[in-house]
Design an enzyme around this catalytic site. Structure first.
Site, PDB file in Angstrom:
ATOM      1  N   LEU A   8     -50.456  17.767   3.919  1.00  0.00           N
ATOM      2  CA  LEU A   8     -51.153  16.863   3.121  1.00  0.00           C
ATOM      3  C   LEU A   8     -52.639  17.156   2.907  1.00  0.00           C
ATOM      4  O   LEU A   8     -53.403  17.326   3.884  1.00  0.00           O
ATOM      5  CB  LEU A   8     -51.190  15.473   3.859  1.00  0.00           C
ATOM      6  CG  LEU A   8     -49.769  14.938   4.318  1.00  0.00           C
ATOM      7  CD1 LEU A   8     -49.694  13.479   5.204  1.00  0.00           C
ATOM      8  CD2 LEU A   8     -48.929  15.036   2.982  1.00  0.00           C
ATOM      9  N   ALA A   9     -53.012  17.080   1.586  1.00  0.00           N
ATOM     10  CA  ALA A   9     -54.491  17.497   1.436  1.00  0.00           C
ATOM     11  C   ALA A   9     -55.081  16.895   0.239  1.00  0.00           C
ATOM     12  O   ALA A   9     -55.879  17.313  -0.601  1.00  0.00           O
ATOM     13  CB  ALA A   9     -54.480  18.946   0.983  1.00  0.00           C
ATOM     14  N   ARG A  15     -66.128  10.538   3.667  1.00  0.00           N
ATOM     15  CA  ARG A  15     -67.151  10.279   4.732  1.00  0.00           C
ATOM     16  C   ARG A  15     -67.940  11.811   5.018  1.00  0.00           C
ATOM     17  O   ARG A  15     -68.817  11.901   5.858  1.00  0.00           O
ATOM     18  CB  ARG A  15     -66.666  10.057   6.174  1.00  0.00           C
ATOM     19  CG  ARG A  15     -66.591   8.456   5.995  1.00  0.00           C
ATOM     20  CD  ARG A  15     -66.034   7.786   7.440  1.00  0.00           C
ATOM     21  NE  ARG A  15     -64.796   8.233   7.618  1.00  0.00           N
ATOM     22  CZ  ARG A  15     -64.053   8.170   8.633  1.00  0.00           C
ATOM     23  NH1 ARG A  15     -64.844   7.975   9.860  1.00  0.00           N
ATOM     24  NH2 ARG A  15     -62.700   8.582   8.972  1.00  0.00           N
ATOM     25  N   THR A  78     -50.221   8.155   3.220  1.00  0.00           N
ATOM     26  CA  THR A  78     -49.551   9.100   3.648  1.00  0.00           C
ATOM     27  C   THR A  78     -47.905   9.250   3.397  1.00  0.00           C
ATOM     28  O   THR A  78     -47.381  10.422   3.220  1.00  0.00           O
ATOM     29  CB  THR A  78     -49.855   9.173   5.461  1.00  0.00           C
ATOM     30  OG1 THR A  78     -49.238   8.184   5.842  1.00  0.00           O
ATOM     31  CG2 THR A  78     -50.976   9.840   5.663  1.00  0.00           C
ATOM     32  N   LYS A 349     -78.110  52.668   2.607  1.00  0.00           N
ATOM     33  CA  LYS A 349     -77.248  52.123   1.561  1.00  0.00           C
ATOM     34  C   LYS A 349     -76.612  53.343   0.940  1.00  0.00           C
ATOM     35  O   LYS A 349     -77.246  54.083   0.557  1.00  0.00           O
ATOM     36  CB  LYS A 349     -77.816  51.122   0.720  1.00  0.00           C
ATOM     37  CG  LYS A 349     -77.269  50.562  -0.436  1.00  0.00           C
ATOM     38  CD  LYS A 349     -77.788  50.459  -1.727  1.00  0.00           C
ATOM     39  CE  LYS A 349     -77.837  51.944  -2.404  1.00  0.00           C
ATOM     40  NZ  LYS A 349     -77.996  51.942  -3.710  1.00  0.00           N
ATOM     41  N   SER A 403     -92.602  63.681   8.106  1.00  0.00           N
ATOM     42  CA  SER A 403     -92.904  62.203   8.449  1.00  0.00           C
ATOM     43  C   SER A 403     -93.559  61.796   6.929  1.00  0.00           C
ATOM     44  O   SER A 403     -94.403  62.680   6.235  1.00  0.00           O
ATOM     45  CB  SER A 403     -94.012  61.872   9.341  1.00  0.00           C
ATOM     46  OG  SER A 403     -93.445  61.813  10.617  1.00  0.00           O
TER      47      SER A 403
HETATM   48  C1  UD1 Z   1     -52.967   8.848   9.966  1.00  0.00           C
HETATM   49  C2  UD1 Z   1     -52.056   8.193  10.812  1.00  0.00           C
HETATM   50  C3  UD1 Z   1     -52.386   7.830  11.950  1.00  0.00           C
HETATM   51  C4  UD1 Z   1     -52.948   8.962  12.747  1.00  0.00           C
HETATM   52  C5  UD1 Z   1     -53.906   9.622  12.042  1.00  0.00           C
HETATM   53  C6  UD1 Z   1     -54.346  11.045  12.674  1.00  0.00           C
HETATM   54  C7  UD1 Z   1     -50.681   6.811   8.851  1.00  0.00           C
HETATM   55  C8  UD1 Z   1     -50.591   5.577   8.390  1.00  0.00           C
HETATM   56  N1  UD1 Z   1     -51.487   7.030   9.660  1.00  0.00           N
HETATM   57  O1  UD1 Z   1     -54.259   7.970  10.056  1.00  0.00           O
HETATM   58  O2  UD1 Z   1     -51.315   7.193  12.907  1.00  0.00           O
HETATM   59  O3  UD1 Z   1     -53.155   8.650  14.049  1.00  0.00           O
HETATM   60  O4  UD1 Z   1     -53.365  10.022  10.686  1.00  0.00           O
HETATM   61  O5  UD1 Z   1     -55.253  11.773  11.811  1.00  0.00           O
HETATM   62  O6  UD1 Z   1     -50.237   8.299   8.582  1.00  0.00           O
HETATM   63  N2  UD1 Z   1     -53.579  11.840   2.546  1.00  0.00           N
HETATM   64  C9  UD1 Z   1     -53.178  11.951   1.276  1.00  0.00           C
HETATM   65  N3  UD1 Z   1     -52.713  11.141   0.699  1.00  0.00           N
HETATM   66  C10 UD1 Z   1     -52.815   9.808   0.662  1.00  0.00           C
HETATM   67  C11 UD1 Z   1     -53.347   9.458   2.075  1.00  0.00           C
HETATM   68  C12 UD1 Z   1     -53.661  10.419   3.036  1.00  0.00           C
HETATM   69  O7  UD1 Z   1     -53.057  13.153   0.878  1.00  0.00           O
HETATM   70  O8  UD1 Z   1     -52.610   8.864   0.168  1.00  0.00           O
HETATM   71  C13 UD1 Z   1     -53.766  12.822   3.614  1.00  0.00           C
HETATM   72  C14 UD1 Z   1     -55.212  12.777   3.985  1.00  0.00           C
HETATM   73  O9  UD1 Z   1     -55.956  14.055   2.948  1.00  0.00           O
HETATM   74  C15 UD1 Z   1     -54.991  13.499   5.362  1.00  0.00           C
HETATM   75  C16 UD1 Z   1     -53.896  12.856   5.955  1.00  0.00           C
HETATM   76  O10 UD1 Z   1     -53.091  12.490   4.796  1.00  0.00           O
HETATM   77  O11 UD1 Z   1     -54.958  14.952   5.365  1.00  0.00           O
HETATM   78  C17 UD1 Z   1     -54.084  11.751   6.877  1.00  0.00           C
HETATM   79  O12 UD1 Z   1     -54.517  10.649   6.147  1.00  0.00           O
HETATM   80  P1  UD1 Z   1     -55.813   9.501   6.636  1.00  0.00           P
HETATM   81  O13 UD1 Z   1     -56.133   8.702   5.477  1.00  0.00           O
HETATM   82  O14 UD1 Z   1     -56.803  10.447   7.242  1.00  0.00           O
HETATM   83  O15 UD1 Z   1     -54.869   8.958   7.584  1.00  0.00           O
HETATM   84  P2  UD1 Z   1     -55.211   8.122   8.787  1.00  0.00           P
HETATM   85  O16 UD1 Z   1     -55.505   6.762   8.383  1.00  0.00           O
HETATM   86  O17 UD1 Z   1     -56.308   8.918   9.545  1.00  0.00           O
END
Ligand code: UD1
Ligand code: CA
Length: 447
Positions: A8-9, A15, A78, A349, A403
């Site tokens: 997931l990226a 922030r 997620t 170089k 030199s």
């Molecule tokens: C998520 C988990 C949480 C866990 C935490 C650990 C969920 C609902 N919660 O929370 O339980 O403790 O990670 O870090 O999954 N992302 C997407 N698309 C989206 C949303 C997120 O690609 O629509 C990616 C973000 O870029 C990130 C990852 O998913 O790489 C996690 O998303 P993030 O929003 O950080 O989840 P948390 O709220 O931190």
């Protein structure tokens, strides 16, 4: 059995306060997404699928061929993010590993354990947890009386009692793929307007299926990066990991806290790395060397028993037993053969210094070939650039350059020739000849 990872990226990383997509911020000079890919590749059999959204083009450009991409157009959580990979993977992969690109310290070993545990699980999923005092906003793990996982409660939805739970969701999972695709379709919309991947736990538990969990022993692995402060924590954690692995292989780091070794650097046994030393890029260092203090080496190959003190080296090659510094500089294309001595304030170089060359003080050698055992006097300069072209200087064996000699290239100086101090050499000098003056002229045959 085919196992594919979904990374997931897509998140924006607000922030971080950056124009650069979060997952491209480097940890130990490699983008976070690179670390995530390395770990995922160790644990799976297929090319990873990366879910991109914010900064998709930049992420794609960097990752290139190492992943297949799916785009999450809207950030709906997620669960929704994982769902984007369904059309690519459905019916193809038996197991799906899910991890995040913003957790650069998660290792391939840990992800492999997740996969192995899930292969042995009768239920549909295995997740990763940590026990930690600082919850960092992670989801809390609710366990049933028999120890099995009952639910993940997101911090926003947690009661006071649930908030006190010390076991946290790391956010890495291995799923039975067929079950996952069905489950994703059933996830309800949260109060926040997102589809939580974590709700798959409740779906499994309601169906009477077992959710396995393995707990990380090293909480450092779970450092997730949301701010620049987290980024610095990840950097410190990764650096310490790299440093420890070198020490375990027989390399002495006098002060690991001020030693910066890149992910791809190789170092031979019994080499000592002094403080404030940076070893970067594709650098390979032999055994029995002493490197630093105060040295930066980037993309270099260094032989055995070399000593490099307070110097800066880039794309250079050193054979065995070279000593250099303090304050020497090697630029791309410098090649120092066995036993070369290079003292202070020298720069080389695109040049070869053949075996036993001595260049003690204040010299610039560019586009030159210096014969074996030649002595380059203090302040010698190859005047290699005429404003348009870089011209070549060839110096023979056992030559003695006096030199402050200016060697105006193109130029050839024969074996055993000598120049007087302050000579400005504009014409070739034959072997066994002494040349002096400005411009230098041959004054006598030496033998
Ligand atoms: C998520 C988990 C949480 C866990 C935490 C650990 C969920 C609902 N919660 O929370 O339980 O403790 O990670 O870090 O999954 N992302 C997407 N698309 C989206 C949303 C997120 O690609 O629509 C990616 C973000 O870029 C990130 C990852 O998913 O790489 C996690 O998303 P993030 O929003 O950080 O989840 P948390 O709220 O931190
Ligand atoms: Ca997060």
């Amino acid at each position: 059995m085919k196992t594919t990872s979904i990374i997931l990226a897509a998140g924006q990383g607000t922030r971080m306060k950056s124009d650069l997509p979060k997952v491209l911020h480097p940890v130990c000079r490699k983008p976070m997404v690179w670390h995530a890919l390395q770990a995922a590749q160790t644990a799976t059999t297929e090319k990873p699928v990366m879910v991109v959204g914010h900064g998709a083009e930049q992420v794609r450009d960097l990752v290139g061929d190492a992943a297949n991409f799916v785009v999450q157009e809207e950030r709906l959580g997620t669960g929704h993010a994982v769902q984007q990979a369904e059309s690519t993977l459905k019916g193809d992969s038996a197991f799906v590993l899910v991890s995040s690109a913003d957790m650069p310290l998660l290792t391939g070993d840990t992800l492999s354990k997740l996969v192995e545990t899930q292969k042995a699980n009768t239920g549909p999923m295995t997740m990763l947890t940590i026990i930690a005092e600082d919850p960092r906003g992670f989801g809390r793990i609710v366990r049933a009386n028999d120890g099995s996982v009952k639910a993940i409660v997101e911090e926003a939805d947690a009661t006071e009692a649930e908030k006190a739970i010390k076991e946290l969701n790391v956010g890495a999972y291995c799923f039975d793929a067929d079950w996952l695709w069905d489950a994703l379709a059933q996830i309800p919309l949260s109060a926040k307007g997102e589809y939580y991947l974590t709700d798959t736990v409740a779906l499994a538990v309601e169906a009477g299926l077992r959710v396995e969990a393995i707990t990380l022993e090293d909480a450092v692995e779970a450092i997730g990066v949301n701010t620049r402060i987290h980024l610095s924590e990840a950097e410190a954690g990764m650096r310490s990991r790299v440093n420890r692995s070198h020490m375990l292989k027989g390399i002495t780091l006098i002060d690991p806290a001020s030693t910066y070794i890149g992910m791809d650097v190789e170092i031979g046994q019994d080499t000592v790395i002094q403080p404030n030393t940076f070893l970067r890029g594709e650098t390979k260092i032999g055994s029995g060397c002493e490197i630093g203090p105060n040295t930066i080496i980037t993309d270099c190959q260094i032989g055995d028993r070399c000593e490099i003190l307070s110097s800066v080296l880039e794309k250079a090659i050193l054979e065995d037993d070279v000593d250099m510094g303090p304050f020497a500089r090697l630029r791309p294309g410098a090649y120092l053969s066995k036993g070369v001595h290079m003292g202070n304030f020298g720069e080389v170089k695109d040049s070869v210094l053949r075996e036993g060359v001595k260049m003690g003080h204040f010299s610039y050698i560019g586009n030159a070939d210096i014969g074996a055992n030649a002595n380059i006097g203090a302040g010698t300069i190859t005047c290699n650039y005429d404003g348009k072209n870089k011209n070549h200087t060839k110096i023979g064996e056992d030559v003695f350059i006096g030199s402050d000699t200016m060697l105006v290239a193109p130029l050839e100086i024969g074996d055993r020739a000598r120049t007087g101090a302050g000579a400005v050499v504009t014409k070739n000098i034959k072997e066994d000849t002494l040349a002096v003056g400005m411009p230098a002229r041959a004054i006598k045959k030496l033998k």
